[in-house]
Motif scaffolding. Structure first.
Motif, PDB file in Angstrom:
ATOM      1  N   LEU A 183      10.840  -6.764  -1.154  1.00  0.00           N
ATOM      2  CA  LEU A 183      12.243  -7.187  -1.030  1.00  0.00           C
ATOM      3  C   LEU A 183      12.505  -7.824   0.334  1.00  0.00           C
ATOM      4  CD1 LEU A 183      14.238  -4.225  -2.659  1.00  0.00           C
ATOM      5  CD2 LEU A 183      13.863  -6.523  -3.597  1.00  0.00           C
ATOM      6  N   ILE A 184      11.954  -7.214   1.398  1.00  0.00           N
ATOM      7  CA  ILE A 184      12.170  -7.739   2.747  1.00  0.00           C
ATOM      8  C   ILE A 184      11.516  -9.101   2.894  1.00  0.00           C
ATOM      9  CG2 ILE A 184      11.673  -7.373   5.200  1.00  0.00           C
ATOM     10  CD1 ILE A 184      11.899  -4.363   4.656  1.00  0.00           C
ATOM     11  N   GLN A 185      10.302  -9.227   2.380  1.00  0.00           N
ATOM     12  CA  GLN A 185       9.613 -10.519   2.508  1.00  0.00           C
ATOM     13  C   GLN A 185      10.291 -11.595   1.681  1.00  0.00           C
ATOM     14  OE1 GLN A 185       5.436  -9.972   1.661  1.00  0.00           O
ATOM     15  NE2 GLN A 185       5.024  -9.170   3.702  1.00  0.00           N
ATOM     16  N   ASP A 186      10.802 -11.260   0.498  1.00  0.00           N
ATOM     17  CA  ASP A 186      11.537 -12.245  -0.303  1.00  0.00           C
ATOM     18  C   ASP A 186      12.799 -12.703   0.428  1.00  0.00           C
ATOM     19  OD1 ASP A 186       9.659 -12.061  -2.268  1.00  0.00           O
ATOM     20  OD2 ASP A 186      10.816 -10.707  -3.560  1.00  0.00           O
ATOM     21  N   ALA A 187      13.481 -11.752   1.055  1.00  0.00           N
ATOM     22  CA  ALA A 187      14.681 -12.108   1.821  1.00  0.00           C
ATOM     23  C   ALA A 187      14.330 -12.997   3.006  1.00  0.00           C
ATOM     24  CB  ALA A 187      15.385 -10.838   2.302  1.00  0.00           C
ATOM     25  N   ALA A 188      13.210 -12.714   3.665  1.00  0.00           N
ATOM     26  CA  ALA A 188      12.788 -13.537   4.802  1.00  0.00           C
ATOM     27  C   ALA A 188      12.422 -14.945   4.345  1.00  0.00           C
ATOM     28  CB  ALA A 188      11.598 -12.886   5.499  1.00  0.00           C
ATOM     29  N   THR A 189      11.776 -15.050   3.184  1.00  0.00           N
ATOM     30  CA  THR A 189      11.411 -16.377   2.655  1.00  0.00           C
ATOM     31  C   THR A 189      12.664 -17.193   2.346  1.00  0.00           C
ATOM     32  OG1 THR A 189       9.386 -15.455   1.708  1.00  0.00           O
ATOM     33  CG2 THR A 189      10.145 -17.573   0.843  1.00  0.00           C
ATOM     34  N   GLN A 190      13.667 -16.567   1.746  1.00  0.00           N
ATOM     35  CA  GLN A 190      14.911 -17.276   1.446  1.00  0.00           C
ATOM     36  C   GLN A 190      15.643 -17.701   2.708  1.00  0.00           C
ATOM     37  OE1 GLN A 190      17.207 -14.750  -1.116  1.00  0.00           O
ATOM     38  NE2 GLN A 190      15.701 -14.797  -2.800  1.00  0.00           N
ATOM     39  N   ALA A 191      15.462 -16.934   3.791  1.00  0.00           N
ATOM     40  CA  ALA A 191      16.101 -17.282   5.061  1.00  0.00           C
ATOM     41  C   ALA A 191      15.306 -18.311   5.846  1.00  0.00           C
ATOM     42  CB  ALA A 191      16.295 -16.027   5.900  1.00  0.00           C
ATOM     43  N   GLY A 192      14.153 -18.701   5.317  1.00  0.00           N
ATOM     44  CA  GLY A 192      13.332 -19.698   5.990  1.00  0.00           C
ATOM     45  C   GLY A 192      12.446 -19.146   7.080  1.00  0.00           C
ATOM     46  N   LEU A 193      12.239 -17.844   7.094  1.00  0.00           N
ATOM     47  CA  LEU A 193      11.380 -17.235   8.115  1.00  0.00           C
ATOM     48  C   LEU A 193       9.941 -17.165   7.601  1.00  0.00           C
ATOM     49  CD1 LEU A 193      13.644 -14.259   9.233  1.00  0.00           C
ATOM     50  CD2 LEU A 193      13.244 -16.399  10.462  1.00  0.00           C
ATOM     51  N   PRO A 194       8.968 -17.445   8.462  1.00  0.00           N
ATOM     52  CA  PRO A 194       7.565 -17.333   8.040  1.00  0.00           C
ATOM     53  C   PRO A 194       7.181 -15.863   7.904  1.00  0.00           C
ATOM     54  CG  PRO A 194       7.678 -17.832  10.382  1.00  0.00           C
ATOM     55  CD  PRO A 194       9.090 -17.885   9.874  1.00  0.00           C
ATOM     56  N   THR A 195       6.634 -15.490   6.768  1.00  0.00           N
ATOM     57  CA  THR A 195       6.248 -14.084   6.540  1.00  0.00           C
ATOM     58  C   THR A 195       4.761 -13.841   6.763  1.00  0.00           C
ATOM     59  OG1 THR A 195       5.908 -14.512   4.185  1.00  0.00           O
ATOM     60  CG2 THR A 195       8.089 -13.776   4.880  1.00  0.00           C
ATOM     61  N   GLY A 196       3.943 -14.894   6.740  1.00  0.00           N
ATOM     62  CA  GLY A 196       2.515 -14.724   6.927  1.00  0.00           C
ATOM     63  C   GLY A 196       1.923 -13.821   5.851  1.00  0.00           C
ATOM     64  N   LYS A 197       0.860 -13.098   6.226  1.00  0.00           N
ATOM     65  CA  LYS A 197       0.259 -12.160   5.269  1.00  0.00           C
ATOM     66  C   LYS A 197       1.130 -10.919   5.101  1.00  0.00           C
ATOM     67  CE  LYS A 197      -4.089 -11.404   5.192  1.00  0.00           C
ATOM     68  NZ  LYS A 197      -5.450 -10.987   5.569  1.00  0.00           N
ATOM     69  N   GLY A 198       1.900 -10.581   6.161  1.00  0.00           N
ATOM     70  CA  GLY A 198       2.813  -9.451   6.063  1.00  0.00           C
ATOM     71  C   GLY A 198       2.110  -8.117   5.951  1.00  0.00           C
ATOM     72  N   MET A 199       2.843  -7.145   5.442  1.00  0.00           N
ATOM     73  CA  MET A 199       2.371  -5.764   5.405  1.00  0.00           C
ATOM     74  C   MET A 199       1.767  -5.365   4.065  1.00  0.00           C
ATOM     75  SD  MET A 199       3.196  -4.722   8.455  1.00  0.00           S
ATOM     76  CE  MET A 199       3.344  -2.956   8.457  1.00  0.00           C
ATOM     77  N   LEU A 200       1.913  -6.199   3.052  1.00  0.00           N
ATOM     78  CA  LEU A 200       1.401  -5.811   1.736  1.00  0.00           C
ATOM     79  C   LEU A 200      -0.110  -5.603   1.702  1.00  0.00           C
ATOM     80  CD1 LEU A 200       3.626  -7.840  -0.757  1.00  0.00           C
ATOM     81  CD2 LEU A 200       3.578  -5.373  -0.384  1.00  0.00           C
ATOM     82  N   PRO A 201      -0.910  -6.461   2.352  1.00  0.00           N
ATOM     83  CA  PRO A 201      -2.355  -6.179   2.362  1.00  0.00           C
ATOM     84  C   PRO A 201      -2.695  -4.835   2.994  1.00  0.00           C
ATOM     85  CG  PRO A 201      -1.938  -8.440   3.032  1.00  0.00           C
ATOM     86  CD  PRO A 201      -0.605  -7.764   2.970  1.00  0.00           C
ATOM     87  N   ILE A 202      -1.933  -4.463   4.036  1.00  0.00           N
ATOM     88  CA  ILE A 202      -2.167  -3.160   4.661  1.00  0.00           C
ATOM     89  C   ILE A 202      -1.860  -2.042   3.675  1.00  0.00           C
ATOM     90  CG2 ILE A 202      -1.471  -1.623   6.542  1.00  0.00           C
ATOM     91  CD1 ILE A 202      -0.811  -4.095   8.188  1.00  0.00           C
ATOM     92  N   LEU A 203      -0.776  -2.194   2.941  1.00  0.00           N
ATOM     93  CA  LEU A 203      -0.409  -1.183   1.957  1.00  0.00           C
ATOM     94  C   LEU A 203      -1.454  -1.092   0.845  1.00  0.00           C
ATOM     95  CD1 LEU A 203       1.957   0.766   1.741  1.00  0.00           C
ATOM     96  CD2 LEU A 203       2.987  -0.759   0.079  1.00  0.00           C
ATOM     97  N   HIS A 204      -2.000  -2.241   0.438  1.00  0.00           N
ATOM     98  CA  HIS A 204      -3.087  -2.224  -0.545  1.00  0.00           C
ATOM     99  C   HIS A 204      -4.297  -1.459   0.009  1.00  0.00           C
ATOM    100  CE1 HIS A 204      -1.037  -5.489  -2.832  1.00  0.00           C
ATOM    101  NE2 HIS A 204      -1.691  -4.943  -3.836  1.00  0.00           N
ATOM    102  N   ALA A 205      -4.550  -1.619   1.313  1.00  0.00           N
ATOM    103  CA  ALA A 205      -5.713  -0.969   1.914  1.00  0.00           C
ATOM    104  C   ALA A 205      -5.579   0.550   1.931  1.00  0.00           C
ATOM    105  CB  ALA A 205      -5.920  -1.481   3.340  1.00  0.00           C
ATOM    106  N   ILE A 206      -4.363   1.044   2.197  1.00  0.00           N
ATOM    107  CA  ILE A 206      -4.215   2.501   2.300  1.00  0.00           C
ATOM    108  C   ILE A 206      -3.824   3.141   0.973  1.00  0.00           C
ATOM    109  CG2 ILE A 206      -3.590   2.320   4.728  1.00  0.00           C
ATOM    110  CD1 ILE A 206      -0.731   2.979   3.935  1.00  0.00           C
ATOM    111  N   ALA A 207      -3.523   2.329  -0.048  1.00  0.00           N
ATOM    112  CA  ALA A 207      -3.134   2.900  -1.342  1.00  0.00           C
ATOM    113  C   ALA A 207      -4.181   3.868  -1.908  1.00  0.00           C
ATOM    114  CB  ALA A 207      -2.846   1.784  -2.346  1.00  0.00           C
TER     115      ALA A 207
END
Length: 467
Positions: free
Chosen positions: A411-435
């Motif tokens: 949700l946060i990354q989608d909001a950042a994308t709509q605001a025109g902010l670069p999200t990069g890889k973000g935190m989702l890969p980290i969450l996948h790693a610790i899942a």
């Protein structure tokens, strides 16, 4: 001039010898055992020479480099280091002895019905069954060799042992002996201490598992809170990834190490290695985006762990049942050795030590001793069952926290994308790693050294479906 030089040399030599002896006393502590004495004799000279050389070097370089003045404090810091090491070692030793207390007291039960001093038995513990308590047995032999009578030696051991549980048990035993209590009362005293220790060990372990699991859940949820920071700064993801991965692995290793030894047979060490390696490998693959391969690793590792669990889960009940049958056979003067052999297959070193004890103590009181040990094992089984309910809930919460964290981050990354902010890889890969790793501490709390990987699979598969 020569006499002055000789006097200085003698003074330095004497001071060095005194310093080395002082370090040795600090390392070994009061009433040391043979191993502590050997360690102190080997370590003290090395520590003393190192401290003196560093101190002299610091004094020589201090006028040139002020930072070197710290080295001049080495002779002062070395005793503090020796004292810290002694306290750390006593803490480790106390923890090891505490884990062996139920088995140790159970081992002593057959001898409460014989005239043989328990102090003699304690002084000659089988090292295979009692890795840590044998160090106290060595100290007890030294105390006896100094000329102390058995009761005084036992009291001195109770006063100086680092294990408070062992101290309480020995103190109560001595009190019963001093008051002339019947041997049945001595048996009850030791049995009550064994049962209390089993309950307390598993209670403490459950609390440790709960704290660790809740900490991991907090870390997962905190990742979502850190997402805006990484979006705004574009940095810090590597440090967050390292911390988030290390936390659950450290918690899992701590729970594997701290698990009480009384209550369940130990499976092959390969099971524990596989239980840690599979989620870690799956986490690394998931971080790289190889989610299918990560799930495959977990799926392949699950059957061996389940098979190992099935093989070991019933052995404790079988051991208790065999000991009950042995107690009945001994009660009616039958042959109980075959039942003890069956229990030995299930419960391992404890029953092996018991078999040796029975050979020496004889059949007198065998029935009561066997019933007492079976009661200890049954209490351990009840404690394990009580842990499982808490562990199941914590595993479910850990899995759910991964999904909640992923949904929040998305949700946060989608909001950042709509605001025109670069999200990069973000935190989702980290969450996948610790899942795959997040539910591991709760799984270890539930099943010990053969944890289930099903919560790890559920967390990773749930992420795939959610995202």
């Amino acid at each position: 001039m020569n006499r002055g030089t000789e006097a200085i040399a003698k003074t330095i030599t004497g001071a060095t010898a005194w310093y080395q002896e002082a370090l040795a006393k600090l390392l070994q502590g009061p009433h040391p055992g043979p191993r502590e004495l050997r360690t102190a004799r080997k370590t003290a000279p090395i520590l003393a020479k190192t401290a003196i050389i560093l101190g002299a070097t610091g004094l020589a370089l201090c006028p040139i480099t002020p930072q070197a003045c710290i080295l001049a404090l080495s002779p002062i810091l070395a005793p503090a280091l020796a004292l810290a090491w002694r306290h750390a070692w006593r803490s480790i030793l106390a923890s090891g002895i505490d884990r062996e207390i139920p088995a140790l007291l159970a081992y002593l039960l057959p001898y409460t019905h014989t005239p043989r001093y328990i102090v003699d038995l304690l002084a000659n513990l089988p090292p295979k069954a009692f890795k840590w308590s044998t160090r106290e047995a060595e100290r007890l032999r030294l105390i006896l060799a100094s000329g102390e009578d058995p009761n005084t030696a036992l009291k001195k051991l109770a006063d100086t042992t680092p294990s408070k549980r062992l101290s309480r048990a020995l103190t109560d035993y001595l009190a019963a002996q001093t008051l002339g209590a019947p041997r049945s009362q001595v048996t009850i005293t030791l049995l009550n201490h064994a049962l209390e220790t089993v309950r307390d060990s598993w209670k403490r372990y459950t609390e440790l598992g709960r704290v660790i699991s809740e900490a991991i859940i907090t870390v997962v949820i905190a990742l979502a809170a850190l997402t805006p920071m990484t979006i705004l700064t574009g940095t810090g993801t590597a440090a967050i990834a390292a911390a988030a991965t290390i936390a659950p692995l450290t918690g899992a290793a701590a729970l594997l190490t701290a698990r009480p030894s009384m209550g369940e047979p130990k499976p092959s060490p390969l099971a524990a290695i596989l239980a840690l390696a599979a989620p870690l490998t799956a986490g690394a693959l998931a971080y790289k985006g190889l989610h299918t391969q990560a799930l495959a690793i977990l799926a392949l590792a699950t059957p061996p762990l389940e098979i190992a669990w099935r093989r070991t889960s019933k052995t404790l009940e079988e051991a208790a049942r065999s000991l009950r049958l042995a107690a009945e056979a001994a009660k009616y003067r039958g042959d109980y050795e075959a039942h003890i052999q069956e229990a030995k297959k299930a419960a391992g070193p404890l029953v092996e030590a018991l078999a040796e004890a029975m050979k020496t103590a004889g059949k007198l009181g065998a029935s009561g001793a066997l019933q007492g040990i079976a009661q200890v094992l049954e209490e351990a089984a009840r404690s394990i069952q009580a842990v499982k309910a808490t562990a199941t809930l914590l595993a479910a919460l850990a899995t759910a926290s991964v999904l909640v964290g992923a949904y929040t981050i998305q949700l946060i990354q989608d909001a950042a994308t709509q605001a025109g902010l670069p999200t990069g890889k973000g935190m989702l890969p980290i969450l996948h790693a610790i899942a795959p790793i997040a539910p591991l501490p709760a799984s270890i709390l539930h099943r010990g050294r053969t944890p289930s990987l099903i919560p790890s699979i559920a967390a990773l598969a749930g992420l795939q479906l959610l995202l």
